[in-house]
Design an enzyme around this catalytic site. Structure first.
Site, PDB file in Angstrom:
ATOM      1  N   GLY A 401       0.523   6.066  -4.146  1.00 35.21           N
ATOM      2  CA  GLY A 401       0.543   4.883  -3.044  1.00 35.21           C
ATOM      3  C   GLY A 401       1.701   5.347  -2.030  1.00 35.21           C
ATOM      4  N   SER A 402       2.257   4.362  -1.296  1.00 35.35           N
ATOM      5  CA  SER A 402       3.026   4.706  -0.160  1.00 35.35           C
ATOM      6  C   SER A 402       4.344   5.797  -0.328  1.00 35.35           C
ATOM      7  CB  SER A 402       3.821   3.414   0.176  1.00 35.35           C
ATOM      8  OG  SER A 402       2.639   2.496   0.658  1.00 35.35           O
TER       9      SER A 402
END
Length: 660
Positions: A401-402
Site C-alpha cells: 500500500g502507501s
C-alpha cells in the site's frame, strides 16, 4: 638372407613378449597388497567382500552372517572412517601392521598381525578388533553436552535449562491396566500409548516408566485434580529446556523437541540418540550446531558382565555456546502485548546498524508446550485455528500500500522524473486515457498544491500513480532490483522473498501506475521494507538486517543519493508533524519522528466492497540517541481505523524504548 634374418628376429621378439606377459600376469599380489585391499574393504564397510578374502580352511573362520554382524556391531557403531594401514614388517607370511582410524570418540591406533596364505587372509578374532573375543563386546557411551542459552541484547534469558516434570508409572504399584483409561484422560493421551510404553522389555516392577512431560503449572493442576491418588502414578522432576517469555518469543526463538526417526536418519553419526533434543524452529534450529556443542563419547571393551576390560578411546563433550541476540525483550514484549489479538507482524531495528531489536508475530503459540509434548487435541486445535498461530507472520509478504510511496518518490528523484516542487494539480480520480475503460486510480486525499511533500504527507494515490508512469517501467524495475526486491533476504531466519511482479506477467501501464502507490503485484516482507526505509536516515545506504550480535555490515551501499534521502526524510517528518498528516497522532515534542502509514486494499476488483484491508505503519527517529525504526503490518483493519489502528498501537512500544 636379410629377409630370413628379419623373420627370425621377429619370432624371437614375439616369444620374448609372450614370456614377459606370462610372467607379469603370474606375478600375483604381494602379501602387503592383500592386507591393504582387505582393510580397504573395511574402510568402505564392504564386509561381505572382506569375508570373500578369508582362507576358508582357517580353523576359527566364522560364517559370513556372523562376520558381517560382528563388524557392523563394531565399526558402524563407532563410526569408523579414514582407516589407514601401515605395514611394519613381514616374516614367514605373517604381516605385522599398524592400523589407525577416526571414530566417534576420536582417533584409535594399535598394532596387530595377520597371516596370509595364497593371497587369502588367515582369520583370527582379534582381526575384528583389538582384544576382541566371543566373551567381550564393544560398548559406546555418548556424553551429551550442555546446550547453550539464548539471551537478549541485555543478557536476559530467552531459552535456558530449567525444571520440568515427568508423569510416569511404576508397574508393581499399578492396579493392572484397570486405571489406564483414567490416566490417559488426565494426561490427554490414549490407552494404546500407555500400553506400548509399559510393554518395553527393560521394565521391572520397580521401574519408573515416563509417560508424559509436563510444565509446573500443569503438574499443579493434575495434583489438584487427584492424579496422584491413582496407585502407581508418580511425578518426577526433570531437567528441561524452558522459554521464560514463551508466546512472546516463540516464532523467533523457536523450540527443541526429542529427536524422531527422521532426525536420527538425517543426522546419522552426529551423536544424536533417542534421548537427544534438537532445535525444530527459530534460532534453536538455525543455530543448532553452536547451541548443541560437541557430543563426547567413550569406546570400551566390556566383558559379559558389562565390566570394562579396556577403554579404547575417549573424547570429552564440549558444551554448546550461548547465542546473544540483538533483541530487546522489553520492546519485544510491549509490541506483542499491543497486537496479541491481531494477525500481525512487527519489526523494530536500529537503522544505523541493522540490528533487529524486535521481531514479533501474532497470534502465537507456546514454545514450552512443544518441548514438553503436545496432546493430539492441542495439536489439532493449533492446526485448525483460522488465525494460524503456527505461522510466522514476519516471514510472509504483504501488499505494501502507501508505504511504497516514499520508495517511488526516491526513485523518481534519482531518475529526475519527479520535480519535488512541481504542482501536478490535484485529482480525486485519474486514468491515463480512455484505453483504461472504467478503471480509475482514486484517492481519499488530493492536496493542493499537489507537490511531492503534500503527496507524501496526505498520501495521495493519484500523484504516485502518475509519477510511476513518468518514471517508467525500466527505471522503476531497475531500482527495485537495486533494492534487492525479489532476491533472498540475507537474514539468520528464512524469510519469503519480496516481489514487484508475478512471474511471466505482461507489464501494462495500469500495472506500473498501481505499483507507484503500493498496489499492483508488489509484495513486501516487513523486515525488507523496514530495511529500505533505513536508507532515508543513512544517506542512502542500508545495513544488513541481523538478529545475532556481531554481524553489522553494509548490505546495499548508496542506493539513493544524500540529496534524495534528505528530501524524503523531511517529507516523512512532515507526515507526522503536520496536524493533518496521516501519522500525526504519534507526534512527539521531544524527538523528531519520520514515518508513513499505509492501507492496502485486498479485493478481487475495483468495485469489490467485501475485501479486507491491511494496515501498515513505519516510524523512525531522526535526531535521537536511541535510534529506532519500527514497521508493523496488521491484517483485517477495515472498519477498525485502517492504518490509524496501527499508529495508535505503536505509541506505547515506541515511548517505552525512547524512555530508556
Amino acid at each position: 638372407m636379410n629377409r630370413k634374418r628379419n623373420v627370425f628376429i621377429g619370432l624371437i621378439t614375439c616369444a620374448l613378449l609372450i614370456t614377459t606377459v606370462f610372467f607379469v600376469f603370474n606375478q600375483g599380489k604381494s602379501n602387503e597388497q592383500v592386507v591393504k585391499e582387505y582393510f580397504g574393504f573395511l574402510n568402505d564397510r564392504n564386509y561381505k567382500q572382506m569375508y570373500q578374502m578369508l582362507d576358508q580352511k582357517t580353523v576359527y573362520t566364522p560364517t559370513q552372517k556372523y562376520f558381517v554382524k560382528k563388524h557392523k556391531e563394531i565399526y558402524d557403531v563407532i563410526d569408523a572412517k579414514n582407516i589407514q594401514i601401515k605395514v611394519l614388517n613381514e616374516k614367514d607370511n605373517i604381516i605385522k601392521y599398524q592400523i589407525s582410524m577416526d571414530t566417534i570418540a576420536g582417533k584409535i591406533k594399535y598394532k596387530n598381525k595377520i597371516g596370509i596364505k595364497d593371497e587369502k587372509i588367515q582369520f583370527n578374532k582379534e582381526l575384528i578388533f583389538d582384544e576382541f573375543s566371543d566373551k567381550n563386546k564393544i560398548k559406546v557411551t555418548t556424553i551429551q553436552p550442555f546446550r547453550g542459552y539464548i539471551l537478549d541484547r541485555n543478557g536476559k534469558y530467552l531459552a535456558k535449562q530449567g525444571n520440568g516434570y515427568s508423569v510416569g508409572l511404576v508397574r508393581g504399584k499399578l492396579n493392572g491396566e484397570n486405571d489406564y483409561s483414567k490416566i490417559a484422560e488426565y494426561l490427554e493421551t490414549d490407552i494404546e500409548t500407555i500400553q506400548n510404553k509399559m510393554n518395553a522389555s527393560w521394565i521391572n516392577d520397580d521401574s519408573f516408566v515416563p509417560i508424559k512431560n509436563i510444565s509446573e503449572q500443569r503438574k499443579d493442576k493434575l495434583i489438584q485434580h487427584g492424579i496422584l491418588k491413582i496407585g502407581g502414578v508418580k511425578i518426577n522432576s526433570i531437567s528441561s529446556r524452558i522459554y521464560p517469555y514463551d508466546k512472546i518469543t516463540s516464532h523467533l526463538v523457536g523450540y527443541v523437541q526429542n529427536v524422531n526417526s527422521k532426525d536420527l536418519k538425517k543426522h546419522k553419526n552426529e551423536g544424536y540418540t533417542s534421548s537427544s533434543v534438537i532445535g525444530k524452529s527459530g534460532i534453536e534450529a538455525a543455530y543448532e550446531r553452536q547451541l548443541r556443542g560437541e557430543v563426547g563419547a567413550r569406546i570400551d571393551i566390556v566383558d559379559e558382565n558389562n565390566n570394562i576390560v579396556k577403554t579404547v578411546a575417549e573424547r570429552e563433550a564440549k558444551d554448546g555456546k550461548d547465542i546473544r541476540l540483538t533483541i530487546d525483550i522489553d520492546l519485544q514484549q510491549s509490541l506483542y502485548n499491543e497486537y496479541q489479538n491481531d494477525k500481525s507482524a512487527s519489526v523494530a531495528l536500529n537503522p544505523k546498524t541493522g540490528e533487529v531489536l524486535a521481531l514479533v508475530s501474532t497470534p502465537s503459540y507456546s514454545s514450552n508446550d512443544f518441548v514438553l509434548g503436545l496432546s493430539t487435541d492441542k495439536w489439532n486445535e493449533l492446526n485448525n485455528d483460522v488465525n494460524q498461530p503456527l505461522m510466522s507472520c514476519y516471514k510472509q509478504t504483504y501488499t505494501p500500500g502507501s508505504t511504497m510511496k516514499p520508495i517511488t518518490a526516491a526513485i523518481g528523484l534519482e531518475t529526475k522524473t519527479i520535480d519535488p516542487n512541481k504542482d501536478l494539480r490535484a485529482k480525486d480520480k485519474w486514468q491515463k486515457d480512455s484505453s483504461w475503460g472504467n478503471y480509475y486510480v482514486t484517492t481519499l486525499h488530493a492536496p493542493s498544491p499537489n507537490n511531492l511533500k503534500n503527496a507524501i504527507t496526505y498520501s495521495d494515490n493519484v500523484y504516485f500513480a502518475r509519477s510511476a508512469l513518468n518514471i517508467g517501467k525500466e527505471n522503476l524495475f531497475n531500482y527495485y532490483k537495486n533494492l534487492k526486491i525479489g532476491e533472498k533476504i540475507p537474514f539468520e531466519l528464512a524469510l519469503n522473498k519480496s516481489q514487484y511482479i508475478n512471474k511471466n506477467q505482461k507489464v501494462s501501464d495500469q500495472l506500473i501506475a498501481d505499483s507507484g502507490y503500493g498496489q499492483g503485484q508488489i509484495l513486501m516482507n516487513p523486515l525488507q521494507l523496514a530495511s529500505i526505509y533505513s536508507a532515508f536516515v543513512n544517506n542512502g545506504s542500508i545495513y544488513q538486517p541481523h538478529i545475532v550480535q556481531g554481524q553489522t555490515k553494509t548490505w546495499i551501499k548508496n542506493v539513493f543519493s544524500k540529496e534524495t534521502t534528505k528530501i524524503i526524510k523531511e517529507d516523512l517528518i512532515n507526515a507526522i508533524a503536520d496536524e493533518n498528516g496521516t501519522g500525526h497522532s504519534i507526534y512527539h515534542d521531544s524527538v523528531t519522528l519520520a514515518g508513513k502509514t499505509g492501507t492496502a486494499e485486498i479485493k478481487q476488483n475495483q468495485s469489490d466492497t467485501t475485501g479486507t484491508e491491511l494496515g501498515w505503519f513505519t516510524v523512525m527517529t531522526t535526531d535521537s540517541q536511541q535510534s529506532i525504526l519500527m514497521t508493523t503490518v496488521v491484517e483485517d483493519v477495515k472498519n477498525r481505523g485502517g492504518s490509524g489502528y496501527v499508529v495508535e498501537h505503536t505509541k506505547k512500544p515506541l515511548d517505552l524504548y525512547l524512555s530508556k
